[in-house]
Design an enzyme around this catalytic site. Sequence first.
Site, mmCIF file in Angstrom:
data_model
loop_
_atom_site.group_PDB
_atom_site.id
_atom_site.type_symbol
_atom_site.label_atom_id
_atom_site.label_comp_id
_atom_site.label_asym_id
_atom_site.label_seq_id
_atom_site.Cartn_x
_atom_site.Cartn_y
_atom_site.Cartn_z
ATOM 1 N N LYS A 245 64.300 47.482 32.630
ATOM 2 C CA LYS A 245 64.674 46.242 31.954
ATOM 3 C C LYS A 245 63.489 45.640 31.192
ATOM 4 C CE LYS A 245 67.024 41.893 33.332
ATOM 5 N NZ LYS A 245 67.531 41.174 34.526
ATOM 6 N N SER B 113 72.125 39.529 34.308
ATOM 7 C CA SER B 113 71.395 39.706 33.064
ATOM 8 C C SER B 113 70.925 41.140 32.807
ATOM 9 C CB SER B 113 70.182 38.783 33.054
ATOM 10 O OG SER B 113 69.258 39.135 34.071
ATOM 11 N N SER C 189 72.037 39.286 38.948
ATOM 12 C CA SER C 189 71.693 39.998 37.719
ATOM 13 C C SER C 189 71.576 41.512 37.865
ATOM 14 C CB SER C 189 70.388 39.448 37.131
ATOM 15 O OG SER C 189 70.621 38.204 36.538
#
Length: 542
Positions: free
Chosen positions: A123, A204, A228
């Site tokens: 990420k 997310s 997330s």
Amino acid sequence: MNRRNFIKSTSTVGLITTLGIPAGAAIIANNEEESSDDFNNPFQLNEISISELQELMKSGKQSSRSLTKMYLDRIEKIDKKGPKLNSVIELNPDALAIASKMDAEREIGKIRGLMHGIPVLIKDNINTADKMQTTAGSLALAGNMASEDAFIVKKLREAGAVILGKTNLSEWANFRSSRSCSGWSSRGGQTKNPFILDRSPSGSSSGSGSSVSANLCAIAIGTETNGSVTAPSSSNGIVGLKPTVGLLSRSGIIPISKTQDTAGPMGRNVADVATLLSVLTGVDSEDEITKNSQGKAPQDYTKYLQTGALKGKRIGFEKSFLSGHEGVVALYKNAIEKFKELGAEVVEIELLKEMRVIGAASFTVLQCEFKDGLNAYLEKTNAKVKNLTEVIAYNKTNESTAMPYFKQETLESSDKAPDLNSTVYKEALVKVLSSRKIITDLMAKNQLDAIAGTTYGIPSPIDLFNGDAGNGFYFCSPPAMAGFPHITLPMGKIYELPVGLSIMAGAYEEPKIIGFAYAFEQATKHRTAPKFLKFSNFSSGI
């Protein structure tokens, strides 16, 4: 972090209210739908596991370089062309060179472990000291080049993994606006769900979830503050594990909350997630809380992959999820029956009811800790903004590109939040930490080995203007606030859209929930590859 659903999940109404698809709705594939033959069947590595990749390299049928090249080509075909998932925000220009180095080591008999030569995506809020940026998806951080790897990236490199690139995310890990759209960032644009392209990938860790599901990598890393890792894993039909806070170091990761933040592995099966988790743990002098993990982190989590793990165990199932969208409820009831078949004793419990009062306090804690942590992070970077105030100012100056769909009220309220010495923060933190006692007391009272629930409901349509829609099912908040481990895995699909089942337990009980998840996974095999369907309409005429 799925903050909007977090707020809803801790409210009286949000616990059981459903905004799902009408019962008679059906997806009508349009004439331009991309068939699975185009994108899945020709790909040699489709749905392949880490152990299978290792066998290919061991036998000489493939090398790390050839595997890496296949994944890079897949990203070009699926992410940038074809369905245009937009899950990868940046590719690592050194990926092939790293893979070649791992091949050279293999040739002389040096195998670093189960992740040796395995291509991984991470990420874009995790520092890498290479030619890639670390931006949390924000244009305000464009050009931020880390001088040092995050601790977990060092562990990845030591294990011989090949970092393919970085994944897109909900900007600032979904901590920018109350009207944010999961999977959208000003730097990376909108990530799509590979099952039905106009549906939300959640967030997310949207890009990590979408890319793993679409077979753009072997496995990926996401981060979680409140759902997330687990929510996008549910929405993209994969396995995601949010570890105990402190099991994995957070140093070198753009922060939200020192109380709730953690990274976590995201893969297509439980075994791969256990494999990656095994190489990421470790005590880091830069992250004080990791000292708590000493003596509590097994070197190899794969030894807990046992099909009989549920036999004789007592599992609490969240009662509120027995009502709501009938399709989701049916999947949930089937999962409960499967647990019984696998030898578990099932008990109905009401955890979410107990946790309602903590939601507002948690948001206060997050705002205070975000301001403090982000300012400390930015101060040490070469980014053009050095604190939260400057981030806000940059976004206002560049509103047309930085904030074209929704604004930054969460950033602004955080910038005004009290400091960590304030009574407001301290009282809120006490309330948040009380979640640990609520959960452990409930488990003790009912003699539970774990608690299960529906991770998240049917993925909602992508809506850049109004933001994410809730669906009444959200199990991510209790383990997030308590800092307890939480794993999600596929529970089935509705209208070709996946829904996940969550299992949580007490601190450092990852071995237990990995075993339970593996037993359920092997007995059900709910994971299927996405079809990249293009949404056209509902039979109801909407």
